[in-house]
Design a protein around this motif. Structure first.
Motif, PDB file in Angstrom:
ATOM      1  N   PRO A 311     -42.295   4.960  43.037  1.00  0.00           N
ATOM      2  CA  PRO A 311     -41.715   5.966  42.139  1.00  0.00           C
ATOM      3  C   PRO A 311     -40.364   5.547  41.572  1.00  0.00           C
ATOM      4  CG  PRO A 311     -41.550   6.652  44.440  1.00  0.00           C
ATOM      5  CD  PRO A 311     -42.403   5.432  44.425  1.00  0.00           C
ATOM      6  N   THR A 312     -39.636   4.722  42.312  1.00  0.00           N
ATOM      7  CA  THR A 312     -38.353   4.190  41.849  1.00  0.00           C
ATOM      8  C   THR A 312     -38.269   2.735  42.246  1.00  0.00           C
ATOM      9  OG1 THR A 312     -37.167   4.727  43.892  1.00  0.00           O
ATOM     10  CG2 THR A 312     -37.237   6.437  42.164  1.00  0.00           C
ATOM     11  N   ALA A 313     -37.335   2.009  41.640  1.00  0.00           N
ATOM     12  CA  ALA A 313     -37.156   0.605  42.000  1.00  0.00           C
ATOM     13  C   ALA A 313     -36.763   0.462  43.461  1.00  0.00           C
ATOM     14  CB  ALA A 313     -36.103  -0.030  41.089  1.00  0.00           C
ATOM     15  N   ALA A 314     -35.934   1.375  43.936  1.00  0.00           N
ATOM     16  CA  ALA A 314     -35.461   1.305  45.319  1.00  0.00           C
ATOM     17  C   ALA A 314     -36.596   1.515  46.320  1.00  0.00           C
ATOM     18  CB  ALA A 314     -34.366   2.342  45.549  1.00  0.00           C
ATOM     19  N   ALA A 315     -37.667   2.190  45.880  1.00  0.00           N
ATOM     20  CA  ALA A 315     -38.775   2.483  46.784  1.00  0.00           C
ATOM     21  C   ALA A 315     -39.817   1.370  46.832  1.00  0.00           C
ATOM     22  CB  ALA A 315     -39.446   3.788  46.363  1.00  0.00           C
ATOM     23  N   THR A 316     -39.592   0.285  46.106  1.00  0.00           N
ATOM     24  CA  THR A 316     -40.554  -0.824  46.088  1.00  0.00           C
ATOM     25  C   THR A 316     -40.712  -1.416  47.485  1.00  0.00           C
ATOM     26  OG1 THR A 316     -39.920  -1.362  43.815  1.00  0.00           O
ATOM     27  CG2 THR A 316     -41.116  -3.041  45.044  1.00  0.00           C
ATOM     28  N   ALA A 317     -41.941  -1.657  47.888  1.00  0.00           N
ATOM     29  CA  ALA A 317     -42.229  -2.234  49.208  1.00  0.00           C
ATOM     30  C   ALA A 317     -42.072  -3.755  49.129  1.00  0.00           C
ATOM     31  CB  ALA A 317     -43.625  -1.848  49.662  1.00  0.00           C
ATOM     32  N   TRP A 318     -40.822  -4.203  49.183  1.00  0.00           N
ATOM     33  CA  TRP A 318     -40.547  -5.630  48.995  1.00  0.00           C
ATOM     34  C   TRP A 318     -41.123  -6.490  50.117  1.00  0.00           C
ATOM     35  CZ3 TRP A 318     -39.392  -7.831  44.650  1.00  0.00           C
ATOM     36  CH2 TRP A 318     -38.746  -7.085  43.647  1.00  0.00           C
ATOM     37  N   ASP A 319     -41.274  -5.930  51.300  1.00  0.00           N
ATOM     38  CA  ASP A 319     -41.883  -6.714  52.376  1.00  0.00           C
ATOM     39  C   ASP A 319     -43.328  -7.061  52.035  1.00  0.00           C
ATOM     40  OD1 ASP A 319     -42.517  -4.016  52.511  1.00  0.00           O
ATOM     41  OD2 ASP A 319     -42.733  -4.012  54.701  1.00  0.00           O
ATOM     42  N   ARG A 320     -44.067  -6.105  51.432  1.00  0.00           N
ATOM     43  CA  ARG A 320     -45.440  -6.398  51.024  1.00  0.00           C
ATOM     44  C   ARG A 320     -45.463  -7.369  49.847  1.00  0.00           C
ATOM     45  NH1 ARG A 320     -46.636  -0.656  51.850  1.00  0.00           N
ATOM     46  NH2 ARG A 320     -46.751  -0.325  49.598  1.00  0.00           N
ATOM     47  N   VAL A 321     -44.503  -7.221  48.926  1.00  0.00           N
ATOM     48  CA  VAL A 321     -44.412  -8.157  47.804  1.00  0.00           C
ATOM     49  C   VAL A 321     -44.180  -9.572  48.322  1.00  0.00           C
ATOM     50  CG1 VAL A 321     -43.038  -8.822  45.798  1.00  0.00           C
ATOM     51  CG2 VAL A 321     -43.611  -6.411  46.169  1.00  0.00           C
ATOM     52  N   LEU A 322     -43.262  -9.731  49.270  1.00  0.00           N
ATOM     53  CA  LEU A 322     -42.987 -11.051  49.827  1.00  0.00           C
ATOM     54  C   LEU A 322     -44.212 -11.617  50.527  1.00  0.00           C
ATOM     55  CD1 LEU A 322     -41.094 -13.366  50.451  1.00  0.00           C
ATOM     56  CD2 LEU A 322     -40.200 -12.048  52.398  1.00  0.00           C
ATOM     57  N   ALA A 323     -44.935 -10.782  51.243  1.00  0.00           N
ATOM     58  CA  ALA A 323     -46.140 -11.256  51.921  1.00  0.00           C
ATOM     59  C   ALA A 323     -47.170 -11.774  50.913  1.00  0.00           C
ATOM     60  CB  ALA A 323     -46.743 -10.129  52.759  1.00  0.00           C
ATOM     61  N   ARG A 324     -47.300 -11.102  49.784  1.00  0.00           N
ATOM     62  CA  ARG A 324     -48.222 -11.575  48.746  1.00  0.00           C
ATOM     63  C   ARG A 324     -47.779 -12.922  48.183  1.00  0.00           C
ATOM     64  NH1 ARG A 324     -52.701  -8.784  49.927  1.00  0.00           N
ATOM     65  NH2 ARG A 324     -52.452  -6.537  49.657  1.00  0.00           N
ATOM     66  N   TYR A 325     -46.470 -13.069  47.972  1.00  0.00           N
ATOM     67  CA  TYR A 325     -45.981 -14.348  47.448  1.00  0.00           C
ATOM     68  C   TYR A 325     -46.151 -15.464  48.468  1.00  0.00           C
ATOM     69  CZ  TYR A 325     -44.132 -12.736  43.000  1.00  0.00           C
ATOM     70  OH  TYR A 325     -44.023 -12.252  41.727  1.00  0.00           O
ATOM     71  N   ASP A 326     -46.039 -15.158  49.745  1.00  0.00           N
ATOM     72  CA  ASP A 326     -46.298 -16.178  50.763  1.00  0.00           C
ATOM     73  C   ASP A 326     -47.753 -16.640  50.694  1.00  0.00           C
ATOM     74  OD1 ASP A 326     -43.704 -16.184  51.708  1.00  0.00           O
ATOM     75  OD2 ASP A 326     -44.096 -14.714  53.297  1.00  0.00           O
ATOM     76  N   GLU A 327     -48.664 -15.684  50.509  1.00  0.00           N
ATOM     77  CA  GLU A 327     -50.076 -16.048  50.353  1.00  0.00           C
ATOM     78  C   GLU A 327     -50.279 -16.887  49.096  1.00  0.00           C
ATOM     79  OE1 GLU A 327     -53.195 -12.961  51.541  1.00  0.00           O
ATOM     80  OE2 GLU A 327     -51.466 -11.710  51.013  1.00  0.00           O
ATOM     81  N   LEU A 328     -49.629 -16.491  48.012  1.00  0.00           N
ATOM     82  CA  LEU A 328     -49.779 -17.210  46.752  1.00  0.00           C
ATOM     83  C   LEU A 328     -49.216 -18.617  46.860  1.00  0.00           C
ATOM     84  CD1 LEU A 328     -50.705 -17.014  43.820  1.00  0.00           C
ATOM     85  CD2 LEU A 328     -48.464 -16.057  43.237  1.00  0.00           C
ATOM     86  N   LEU A 329     -48.094 -18.755  47.563  1.00  0.00           N
ATOM     87  CA  LEU A 329     -47.493 -20.078  47.737  1.00  0.00           C
ATOM     88  C   LEU A 329     -48.419 -21.001  48.510  1.00  0.00           C
ATOM     89  CD1 LEU A 329     -44.825 -21.614  47.140  1.00  0.00           C
ATOM     90  CD2 LEU A 329     -44.060 -20.932  49.425  1.00  0.00           C
ATOM     91  N   ALA A 330     -49.144 -20.444  49.474  1.00  0.00           N
ATOM     92  CA  ALA A 330     -50.095 -21.260  50.236  1.00  0.00           C
ATOM     93  C   ALA A 330     -51.254 -21.735  49.362  1.00  0.00           C
ATOM     94  CB  ALA A 330     -50.627 -20.459  51.425  1.00  0.00           C
ATOM     95  N   LEU A 331     -51.603 -20.942  48.343  1.00  0.00           N
ATOM     96  CA  LEU A 331     -52.704 -21.313  47.454  1.00  0.00           C
ATOM     97  C   LEU A 331     -52.256 -22.242  46.344  1.00  0.00           C
ATOM     98  CD1 LEU A 331     -54.650 -17.950  46.930  1.00  0.00           C
ATOM     99  CD2 LEU A 331     -55.386 -19.939  48.245  1.00  0.00           C
ATOM    100  N   THR A 332     -51.095 -21.968  45.759  1.00  0.00           N
ATOM    101  CA  THR A 332     -50.621 -22.726  44.602  1.00  0.00           C
ATOM    102  C   THR A 332     -49.108 -22.838  44.650  1.00  0.00           C
ATOM    103  OG1 THR A 332     -50.487 -22.709  42.175  1.00  0.00           O
ATOM    104  CG2 THR A 332     -50.786 -20.587  43.250  1.00  0.00           C
ATOM    105  N   ASP A 333     -48.627 -23.951  45.144  1.00  0.00           N
ATOM    106  CA  ASP A 333     -47.193 -24.182  45.319  1.00  0.00           C
ATOM    107  C   ASP A 333     -46.618 -24.724  44.018  1.00  0.00           C
ATOM    108  OD1 ASP A 333     -44.641 -24.819  46.048  1.00  0.00           O
ATOM    109  OD2 ASP A 333     -45.183 -25.913  47.857  1.00  0.00           O
ATOM    110  N   THR A 334     -46.101 -23.824  43.178  1.00  0.00           N
ATOM    111  CA  THR A 334     -45.519 -24.215  41.894  1.00  0.00           C
ATOM    112  C   THR A 334     -44.086 -23.717  41.816  1.00  0.00           C
ATOM    113  OG1 THR A 334     -46.122 -22.190  40.711  1.00  0.00           O
ATOM    114  CG2 THR A 334     -47.801 -23.928  40.842  1.00  0.00           C
ATOM    115  N   PRO A 335     -43.267 -24.307  40.925  1.00  0.00           N
ATOM    116  CA  PRO A 335     -41.891 -23.831  40.768  1.00  0.00           C
ATOM    117  C   PRO A 335     -41.805 -22.362  40.372  1.00  0.00           C
ATOM    118  CG  PRO A 335     -42.143 -25.986  39.743  1.00  0.00           C
ATOM    119  CD  PRO A 335     -43.508 -25.534  40.132  1.00  0.00           C
ATOM    120  N   VAL A 336     -42.733 -21.897  39.540  1.00  0.00           N
ATOM    121  CA  VAL A 336     -42.695 -20.498  39.110  1.00  0.00           C
ATOM    122  C   VAL A 336     -42.962 -19.562  40.281  1.00  0.00           C
ATOM    123  CG1 VAL A 336     -43.793 -18.772  37.631  1.00  0.00           C
ATOM    124  CG2 VAL A 336     -43.311 -21.053  36.734  1.00  0.00           C
TER     125      VAL A 336
END
Length: 413
Positions: A311-336
């Protein structure tokens, strides 16, 4: 309502009709090089004559007729018209081929630009070359922006586009059979996302977002989903669903990303301006994919969904966002991926941790130094932030973003 000036009308036609007209010419004459040259000459002729004589009622038909005449003149001058005509692919045959690969008995595939994308996705070309050529030919993305997307210089990209065109010389402008169609659709999906990126975050010019280009890319993703084979690879079908969800979620924020011509960062956006119908459609697409294996577009869409449901930027579940990026990094390790993951790291563990996550990342353009500047600012290193802002400004070719970076630097004083 006052009719647009001929120059503005021509600019609109260049943006909206280039890909369709080019595809029609390629289908008619079987020569990508002549079709592109003939259409370019037709636009040049219109730029000379329309301001003097007035724009025609049907500008697209005028351009197509003019381009056809120029291609025919070139064919006659090369004395190859007699040999070229037997190779022509008529529209009736193209439509019949399209009906055979449709997932149901509904509307046949008649989008000429999709055929052009599939031609550009030919196995002769590398995926990067296919994507770059499709962006340039189908959606008219400037060569400089294509170069930025692929982290290359403009002259290098121009040369690569020329080589790609030559490799397609003489190829049939037709829909490939089943398995090959599925492979080319996968390449076309990458093309569509790169085109969306060119509209969502333009590398050059003075626009924060090119909503028309991004919207066209969204439409292309929808077409790709419509024509995917019903018995095709399930993972590829899932990725097309995820890709549509991803672009819808990102595109839904277009009106909130600009204020008075300046970019508005995600935490500062008016979330009531987000297009809730597109968010709802995207979330519906993602719901059945909750148990699907991790894949690049799916993980990115899940990250975008976390922002959409907060509902707000402050309410973003950043821990879940980071977990998704960790999964993505394992699949495709790119600078972006590492760049975006550093943002999540900073939100979870603080700006210094985000800066540590950027260590060793090498990326062309202004986005790396601009993120470093923001993290240094939050960490209290104002001198370091000034230097990083200066580096970002020097590398930024988008006028709106460059002004934004200058304002951010000025605020440090």
């Amino acid at each position: 309502m006052t009719a647009p000036e001929p120059s503005a009308r021509l600019a609109d036609l260049m943006r909206d009709e280039w890909g369709r007209l080019l595809a029609l010419l390629v289908a008619r004459f079987r020569r990508l090089d002549l079709a592109e040259d003939g259409l370019a000459e037709a636009f040049e002729a219109a730029a000379r004559t329309w301001p003097r004589d007035g724009a025609p009622a049907n500008g697209a038909a005028w351009l197509l007729t003019a381009a056809r005449r120029r291609v025919l003149d070139r064919l006659r001058s090369e004395q190859v018209l007699a040999r070229a005509m037997p190779l022509l692919e008529v529209e009736a045959d193209l439509a019949a081929r399209a009906r055979r690969v449709m997932a149901d008995a509904g509307e046949p595939l008649t989008d000429e630009r999709l055929r052009l994308v599939l031609l550009c996705a030919h196995p002769r070309l590398s995926r990067e070359a296919a994507s770059a050529l499709s962006l340039r030919l189908v959606l008219g993305v400037p060569t400089a922006d294509v170069a930025r997307l692929f982290l290359q210089s403009t002259p290098t990209m121009a040369a690569r586009l020329t080589r790609a065109r030559k490799k397609l010389a003489g190829e049939r402008f037709a829909l490939p059979p089943g398995a090959e169609l599925a492979d080319r659709l996968a390449v076309a999906a990458d093309v569509a996302y790169l085109a969306f990126t060119a509209g969502y975050a333009p590398a050059t010019g003075d626009a924060v977002v090119r909503a028309e280009l991004a919207g066209e890319a969204v439409r292309l993703v929808r077409v790709l989903r419509d024509v995917r084979p019903p018995d095709g690879d399930l993972d590829r079908a899932t990725e097309l669903d995820a890709l549509l969800a991803l672009v819808l979620l990102q595109h839904s924020r277009r009106d909130a990303r600009v204020r008075d011509g300046a970019p508005v960062l995600l935490p500062d956006q008016d979330r009531t301006a987000w297009h809730q119908d597109e968010i709802g459609e995207a979330l519906d697409l993602l719901a059945p994919l909750a148990s699907a294996p991790p894949a690049p577009y799916l993980l990115q869409a899940l990250v975008a969904a976390e922002h959409a449901i907060a509902p707000t930027a402050a309410a973003t579940a950043w821990d879940r966002v980071l977990a998704r990026y960790d999964e993505l990094l394992a699949l495709t390790d790119t600078p972006v991926v590492r760049l975006n993951r550093a943002v999540a790291v900073a939100e979870v563990a603080g700006p210094r941790a985000g800066l540590d996550a950027l260590s060793g990342v090498a990326l062309r353009g202004h986005r790396l130094p601009s993120l470093r500047a923001e993290l240094l600012r939050r960490a209290g290193d104002l001198d370091g932030a000034r230097h990083a802002y200066d580096a970002a400004v020097a590398l930024c070719d988008n006028a709106a973003e460059r002004d934004h970076l200058r304002r951010r630097r000025a605020e440090l004083a």
